[in-house]
Design a protein around this motif. Structure first.
Motif, mmCIF file in Angstrom:
data_model
loop_
_atom_site.group_PDB
_atom_site.id
_atom_site.type_symbol
_atom_site.label_atom_id
_atom_site.label_comp_id
_atom_site.label_asym_id
_atom_site.label_seq_id
_atom_site.Cartn_x
_atom_site.Cartn_y
_atom_site.Cartn_z
ATOM 1 N N UNK A 1 32.000 47.689 49.332
ATOM 2 C CA UNK A 1 31.137 46.920 48.436
ATOM 3 C C UNK A 1 31.747 45.557 48.160
ATOM 4 N N UNK A 2 30.929 44.523 48.307
ATOM 5 C CA UNK A 2 31.307 43.157 47.929
ATOM 6 C C UNK A 2 30.594 42.722 46.649
ATOM 7 N N UNK B 1 36.875 35.589 35.182
ATOM 8 C CA UNK B 1 36.653 35.763 36.618
ATOM 9 C C UNK B 1 36.943 37.205 36.998
ATOM 10 N N UNK B 2 36.024 37.818 37.727
ATOM 11 C CA UNK B 2 36.177 39.203 38.173
ATOM 12 C C UNK B 2 36.735 39.171 39.596
ATOM 13 N N UNK B 3 37.999 39.474 39.725
ATOM 14 C CA UNK B 3 38.650 39.419 41.031
ATOM 15 C C UNK B 3 40.149 39.419 40.867
ATOM 16 N N UNK C 1 40.208 51.590 47.634
ATOM 17 C CA UNK C 1 41.009 50.393 47.815
ATOM 18 C C UNK C 1 40.246 49.190 47.281
ATOM 19 N N UNK C 2 40.965 48.131 46.953
ATOM 20 C CA UNK C 2 40.336 46.863 46.586
ATOM 21 C C UNK C 2 41.198 45.718 47.085
ATOM 22 N N UNK C 3 40.539 44.613 47.407
ATOM 23 C CA UNK C 3 41.252 43.434 47.889
ATOM 24 C C UNK C 3 41.402 42.408 46.776
ATOM 25 N N UNK C 4 42.443 41.612 46.900
ATOM 26 C CA UNK C 4 42.736 40.508 45.978
ATOM 27 C C UNK C 4 42.259 39.224 46.650
ATOM 28 N N UNK C 5 41.221 38.603 46.089
ATOM 29 C CA UNK C 5 40.651 37.407 46.726
ATOM 30 C C UNK C 5 41.361 36.114 46.331
ATOM 31 N N UNK C 6 42.317 36.208 45.370
ATOM 32 C CA UNK C 6 43.085 35.033 44.951
ATOM 33 C C UNK C 6 42.198 33.871 44.484
ATOM 34 N N UNK D 1 39.935 32.536 46.007
ATOM 35 C CA UNK D 1 39.932 31.675 47.178
ATOM 36 C C UNK D 1 38.595 31.830 47.899
ATOM 37 N N UNK D 2 37.963 30.717 48.232
ATOM 38 C CA UNK D 2 36.661 30.762 48.891
ATOM 39 C C UNK D 2 36.721 31.433 50.254
ATOM 40 N N UNK D 3 37.909 31.494 50.870
ATOM 41 C CA UNK D 3 38.047 32.092 52.193
ATOM 42 C C UNK D 3 38.372 33.580 52.130
ATOM 43 N N UNK D 4 38.455 34.152 50.915
ATOM 44 C CA UNK D 4 38.753 35.568 50.757
ATOM 45 C C UNK D 4 37.666 36.240 49.937
ATOM 46 N N UNK D 5 37.643 37.577 49.990
ATOM 47 C CA UNK D 5 36.573 38.362 49.388
ATOM 48 C C UNK D 5 37.143 39.437 48.479
ATOM 49 N N UNK D 6 36.518 39.631 47.316
ATOM 50 C CA UNK D 6 36.784 40.803 46.492
ATOM 51 C C UNK D 6 35.960 41.943 47.073
#
Length: 347
Positions: free
Chosen positions: A51-52, A63-65, A324-329, A331-336
């Motif tokens: 899920x994105x 900010x949620x991320x 799992x979840x990702x850390x988007x920092x 950053x426009x080039x990364x995704x939560x």
């Protein structure tokens, strides 16, 4: 806002898990006659969906991320920790935020908050890699205490740790008596890739430092997260990034129970008699089906991003439900992105 390709539901967790209810998939991943799993990443891991929904969103002006850790609450919701001093409560089925609590250190300064445990009384244990530290917080974000940390693990010059290379993972073993924090990278003077795992033992006066173990990460990778399994072993995430190529994310099963206590060993340089934490590769997530995911920057698999958070949410039929979840920092080039996995941890 649900995990793609699968339905999700709240289910009672087993007694071996610390939470009484948490997110689980609606049944195990389908098994084929030849023994493979649907959406298999390996014989031990299948990806059930992603899920994105929370990517580049806000909640109550926050900010949620930047997610660095996940943990289930006893009421079935999820605690999601941002490394920028925010602790969210998420609906486990939809992932929608239900609340957010700001965190700070004793001087009111922001944390580089990385690891999270929801303790049995509902308070939070939170690691910060700034010093590093492990603090206990109330449900409304008040500091209740702080655990002692061995001097060698402190950031130089106070100790031998590198900036942004200290406590990333935090987990409580079944039974609630042993807490484990994982360093992300090796201490100065230790062999490259040797990551220390620090434990604390719970007594009447709280947690006190216990044994320390050595874990060897793959070349070029660090350890962003560790999570206890119901039998007392650890799921370990190893992660790295190469510009122009993307992320490497591998999931290992590790067993510290027969490893040497290296707390009294100043420098780990391959000494005889030091038994490292044993590990078994469960999956390289680049080998997962991409499920139609897209990436904002080059990746070996468009499903991948900067995965940093992990928790076990349930178990059944010989496998664990892992989120799992990702850390988007930010950053426009990364995704939560959230990922639902089924993991066979029988090795």
């Amino acid at each position: 806002m649900r995990l793609r390709t699968v339905r999700t539901a709240l289910a009672a967790a087993t007694a071996a898990l610390s939470a009484a209810a948490c997110l689980t998939a609606a049944g195990p991943a389908a098994a084929h006659p030849n023994g493979s799993w649907e959406n298999a990443c390996s014989p031990s891991v299948s990806v059930r969906g992603f899920s994105d929904a929370l990517d580049k969103t806000t909640y109550e002006n926050t900010f949620v991320g930047n997610f660095s850790a996940l943990a289930p609450h006893r009421d079935g919701t999820l605690a999601a920790l941002s490394d920028r001093s925010a602790l969210f409560t998420l609906d486990a089925r939809t992932l929608r935020p239900r609340g957010v609590v700001p965190l700070a250190d004793e001087n009111g300064a922001a944390l580089d908050s990385e690891g999270l445990v929801v303790d049995r009384d509902g308070t939070y244990l939170v690691s910060s890699e700034t010093e590093p530290s492990v603090r206990r917080y109330s449900r409304d974000g008040r500091i209740l205490g702080r655990l002692p940390v061995p001097d060698a693990l402190r950031v130089a010059p106070a100790g031998r740790a590198a900036v942004n290379g200290t406590f990333e993972g935090l987990t409580l073993l079944p039974g609630g008596r042993t807490l484990i924090a994982s360093m992300e990278y090796a201490l100065s003077g230790d062999s490259a890739g040797i990551v220390r795992l620090q434990t604390w033992n719970r007594g009447r006066g709280g947690f006190t430092p216990g044994a320390q173990y050595a874990y060897r990460a793959d070349a070029g990778l660090g350890v962003p997260e560790v999570t206890a399994t119901p039998d007392g072993r650890l799921l370990v995430l190893e992660r790295g990034f190469t510009a122009g190529v993307g992320n490497t994310v591998r999931l290992y099963l590790a067993d510290p129970r027969h490893a040497t206590d290296v707390g009294g060993t100043a420098y780990l340089t391959g000494q005889d008699g030091v038994r490292l934490v044993g590990k078994t590769l469960l999956a390289d997530l680049a080998d997962c089906p991409d499920l139609g995911a897209t990436a904002k920057q080059p990746q070996p698999n468009p499903l991948l991003d900067n995965i940093e958070a992990m928790t076990v949410t349930g178990r059944g039929r010989g496998a664990l439900d892992v989120l799992l979840a990702s850390d988007d920092n930010q950053n426009a080039a990364q995704t939560t992105r959230f990922y639902s996995l089924r993991v066979r941890a029988n090795g």
